[in-house]
Design an enzyme around this catalytic site. Structure first.
Site, PDB file in Angstrom:
ATOM      1  N   ASP A 406      -0.777  33.485  49.610  1.00  0.00           N
ATOM      2  CA  ASP A 406       0.677  33.381  49.795  1.00  0.00           C
ATOM      3  C   ASP A 406       1.386  34.166  48.694  1.00  0.00           C
ATOM      4  O   ASP A 406       0.744  34.884  47.918  1.00  0.00           O
ATOM      5  CB  ASP A 406       1.056  31.886  49.768  1.00  0.00           C
ATOM      6  CG  ASP A 406       2.257  31.588  50.639  1.00  0.00           C
ATOM      7  OD1 ASP A 406       3.229  32.350  50.565  1.00  0.00           O
ATOM      8  OD2 ASP A 406       2.219  30.592  51.385  1.00  0.00           O
ATOM      9  N   ASP A 470       8.117  31.722  58.270  1.00  0.00           N
ATOM     10  CA  ASP A 470       7.347  30.671  58.933  1.00  0.00           C
ATOM     11  C   ASP A 470       7.845  30.434  60.358  1.00  0.00           C
ATOM     12  O   ASP A 470       8.993  30.038  60.575  1.00  0.00           O
ATOM     13  CB  ASP A 470       7.449  29.371  58.142  1.00  0.00           C
ATOM     14  CG  ASP A 470       6.690  29.460  56.827  1.00  0.00           C
ATOM     15  OD1 ASP A 470       6.244  30.569  56.477  1.00  0.00           O
ATOM     16  OD2 ASP A 470       6.550  28.422  56.161  1.00  0.00           O
TER      17      ASP A 470
HETATM   18  C1  GLA Z   1       4.346  29.092  53.230  1.00  0.00           C
HETATM   19  C2  GLA Z   1       3.519  29.732  54.323  1.00  0.00           C
HETATM   20  C3  GLA Z   1       3.082  28.676  55.315  1.00  0.00           C
HETATM   21  C4  GLA Z   1       2.296  27.598  54.593  1.00  0.00           C
HETATM   22  C5  GLA Z   1       3.135  27.022  53.456  1.00  0.00           C
HETATM   23  C6  GLA Z   1       2.345  26.086  52.587  1.00  0.00           C
HETATM   24  O1  GLA Z   1       5.545  28.574  53.711  1.00  0.00           O
HETATM   25  O2  GLA Z   1       4.232  30.740  54.964  1.00  0.00           O
HETATM   26  O3  GLA Z   1       2.281  29.262  56.331  1.00  0.00           O
HETATM   27  O4  GLA Z   1       1.116  28.151  54.086  1.00  0.00           O
HETATM   28  O5  GLA Z   1       3.610  28.049  52.608  1.00  0.00           O
HETATM   29  O6  GLA Z   1       3.111  25.525  51.555  1.00  0.00           O
END
Ligand code: GLA
Length: 662
Positions: A406, A470
């Site tokens: 991430d 997301d």
């Molecule tokens: C981000 C990512 C998600 C998930 C969350 C976890 O928002 O984009 O896919 O992995 O972190 O905290």
């Protein structure tokens, strides 16, 4: 007039002194109705207020009453046939300054267009609406984004009201659809599914479970396997050590009492992993910060028992929250980030990481893990910053096969206006470290498309990269998200995949509240469209719903091998958008065997016929068409193919020359 409408009329009359357009005794304000069934692209509908919670205001003129919404906005109303008029003044709210706000308002009655505003921009005076709705039973108020995305599209139905001769209108949910299972269940004879090609790195451990449907016991074998590999004849799991560089053509075979089948399998030992898009399950949208070792093991069990592994799902991936946090509601997730030697510590819900990956591997499946290059992950748990080499080594020692990397909290290191070089840096570092590990570990870059990651994700060592934020926050926009993702189609290919995020159907926990899983809000048609879009775009296919609550409908959407074969096609092409109309679009994807996968999509509110012309699709001569969801041949067509596509739905077909028997 019913008692309900009398009450509403009473409210309208009480507020007459405050309104600009005077409601008379038989008028009902839209803002008085229960608006909770409105679907809109951002925020919630507001009654008698702008979305920013001030007065409704269009081009400097304020309105006491009205409904503020946001494109794309869909509001269905049931009328009793005795409502005579719908009146309003529509436009973009003044608070939407600074963007490229533009929308189109539409009023439809019983499926027919009754009024449309034309494209309206910010600052434009409100347009009066006066529509005769006498006799109409189903009214639809729509606000479309006018084709340029939904940013700043704050749209006001100011002074919206109905002239009623009977009962007041009621807002209703969108039309109900049955959860029709389109796909026949797999037959008892064996069928080998999954990709025909598999990439791995010389000298590393090899693990591949041959995805095969059919009644067990099945006897597996494989001709031409390199000597360093062997297949378990009962489970169809191939293990061993990846042979030296080269391409190995093997022939997989499977038979049971109902029949026998075979399929070529090309093993490519070299530098490239993920020759086809990775497939699996990720815990995030089902379990968020509730994930435990036991839930991961259960997911692995169900991946096999549900049949998902038989059509190619392979990775069982932990997302965030497996580490410790400094502070957290759940005391079992609180603890020191690392031991005295700097090794990262899992929290108490994950007592044995190696035991967990061994469990997953024993089923022939693979294990995925997650971390952030910043000091902390998105959910506030330990990140890798300053410990990258140690963490990469640890993930390999534990036995993980995929890392989702991430970006959260890395902004503290590079600042918020980082250059592309600065964005690349953590991924170059981790990408190199993963390549040095004595096992194949794929890297998924989860940095939401920043710095046009599709242009450099492969070069820094990634196999896939998120192209957007997301999807859990914008599940109502799957068509838009897909169309945006498809724009980066040229970067799709073996070992290089655009990732528009996970498949969220079945039981999903709300992303905003990180809630417990409940049945997803997508209609059956939308779910078929979702899976079709992802397959046509050669997206990684990670299911992210609750594995313990899979039902037959969800399994049918997730597990159609003919649909999945489009995703897993070895050419690795992302579908091209060849037709983009106001309410419909078509995607075509070239396949290795010379045939073409086609998706006809209808994001609109009513079923419509959609035509694919051979010219648009680059085809000529007669072609046979196979309906992939129903797994049925539709016959031979010349020049064009037309199908009626349901509201928010898809028709997905494979078009091939009559002599193509692959
Ligand atoms: C981000 C990512 C998600 C998930 C969350 C976890 O928002 O984009 O896919 O992995 O972190 O905290």
């Amino acid at each position: 007039m019913s008692s309900k409408s009398l009450v509403l009329v009473g409210v309208a009359v009480l507020s007459v002194h405050t309104i600009t357009a005077h409601a008379v005794a038989d008028e009902v304000w839209l803002s008085q109705l229960d608006l909770s069934k409105t679907q809109q692209g951002w925020g919630e509908p507001h009654a008698d207020q702008s979305l920013m919670e001030g007065p409704i205001s269009i081009a400097g003129k304020t309105f006491e009453r009205g409904v503020a919404t946001h494109a794309k906005s869909v509001l269905w109303l049931e009328l009793d046939g005795k409502v005579s008029e719908f009146l309003a003044s529509v436009g973009i709210d003044d608070t939407a300054a600074g963007g490229n706000a533009s929308v189109e308002f539409m009023v439809l009655g019983d499926g027919k267009s009754l009024w449309r505003s034309g494209v309206m921009h910010h600052g434009e005076e409100a347009k009066p609406v006066r529509v005769d709705v006498q006799g109409v039973r189903s009214l639809l108020l729509l606000v479309m984004s006018a084709g340029d995305g939904i940013n700043f599209d704050h749209a006001d139905w100011a002074e919206a009201r109905f002239v009623c001769g009977g009962a007041a209108p009621t807002c209703v949910a969108s039309p109900r659809e049955d959860r029709v299972i389109l796909t026949p269940k797999p037959g008892p004879a064996p069928r080998i599914n999954g990709p025909g090609v598999y990439g791995c790195r010389p000298g590393n451990p090899f693990l591949y479970r041959v995805p095969t449907t059919g009644e067990r016991p099945i006897l597996f074998s494989c001709d031409g396997l390199p000597a360093s590999l062997s297949i378990d004849t009962e489970t169809g799991i191939i293990t061993g050590t990846v042979p030296e560089r080269g391409t190995y053509e093997a022939m997989l075979r499977a038979n049971n009492q109902h029949g026998a089948t075979s399929r070529t399998f090309r093993i490519v030992s070299g530098d490239t992993l993920a020759l086809t898009p990775p497939m699996g399950w990720n815990h995030w949208y089902a379990h968020y910060n509730r994930i435990t070792d036991a839930m991961m093991r259960e997911a692995a069990d169900i991946m096999v028992s549900s049949g998902m592994a038989d059509v190619g799902y392979q990775f069982v991936s932990i997302d965030d929250c497996w580490m410790n946090a400094e502070k957290y509601d759940d005391p079992l997730r609180v603890g020191p980030p690392r031991d005295a030697n700097g090794n990262i510590l899992p929290n108490q819900h994950f007592p044995d990481m190696k035991g967990l990956t061994d469990y997953i591997h024993a089923k022939g499946l693979k294990a995925g893990i997650y971390i952030s290059p910043g000091p902390r992950t998105c959910a506030g748990f330990t990140g890798s910053y300053g410990h990258e080499a140690q963490d990469a080594g640890q993930f390999a020692d534990w036995g993980f096969d995929l890392l989702k990397y991430d970006l959260c909290s890395y902004g503290e290191i590079i600042g918020s206006s980082a250059t592309v070089e600065a964005l690349k840096k953590p991924y170059i570092l981790m990408g190199d470290l993963l390549k040095q590990q004595p096992r194949d570990i794929q890297m998924n870059l989860c940095e939401y498309g920043l710095g046009d990651v599709w242009e450099w994700g492969k070069e820094v060592g990634g196999q896939s990269w998120r192209t957007s934020g997301d999807l859990g926050f914008e599940l109502n926009r799957i068509f838009d998200v897909a169309l945006a993702n498809a724009k980066h189609g040229e970067y799709s290919g073996p070992g290089s995949w655009n990732d528009p995020d996970y498949i969220q159907i079945g039981y999903i926990g709300d992303a905003r509240t990180i809630g417990m899983p409940t049945p997803c809000s997508l209609t059956p048609n939308e779910q078929y469209a979702f899976m079709s879009l992802w397959c046509l775009m050669a997206s990684p296919l990670f299911y992210s719903g609750d594995m313990s609550r899979l039902d037959d409908f969800t399994i049918n959407v997730l597990c159609n091998p003919e649909v999945i074969a489009i995703d897993q096609d070895p050419l690795g092409k992302c579908a091209r958008v060849i037709m983009l109309g106001e309410e419909t679009f078509a995607m075509v994807k070239d396949l290795e065997d010379g045939s073409t996968a086609v998706g006809l999509f209808n994001p609109g509110e009513f079923a419509v016929p959609i035509t694919l012309t051979w010219d648009d699709a680059g085809l000529s001569g007669p072609h046979k068409v196979r309906d992939l969801w129903r797994q049925s041949d539709m016959g031979e067509f010349s020049g064009k193919f037309e199908a009626t596509v349901g509201r928010h739905g898809v028709v997905m077909v494979r078009v091939s020359r009559p002599d193509n028997n692959s």
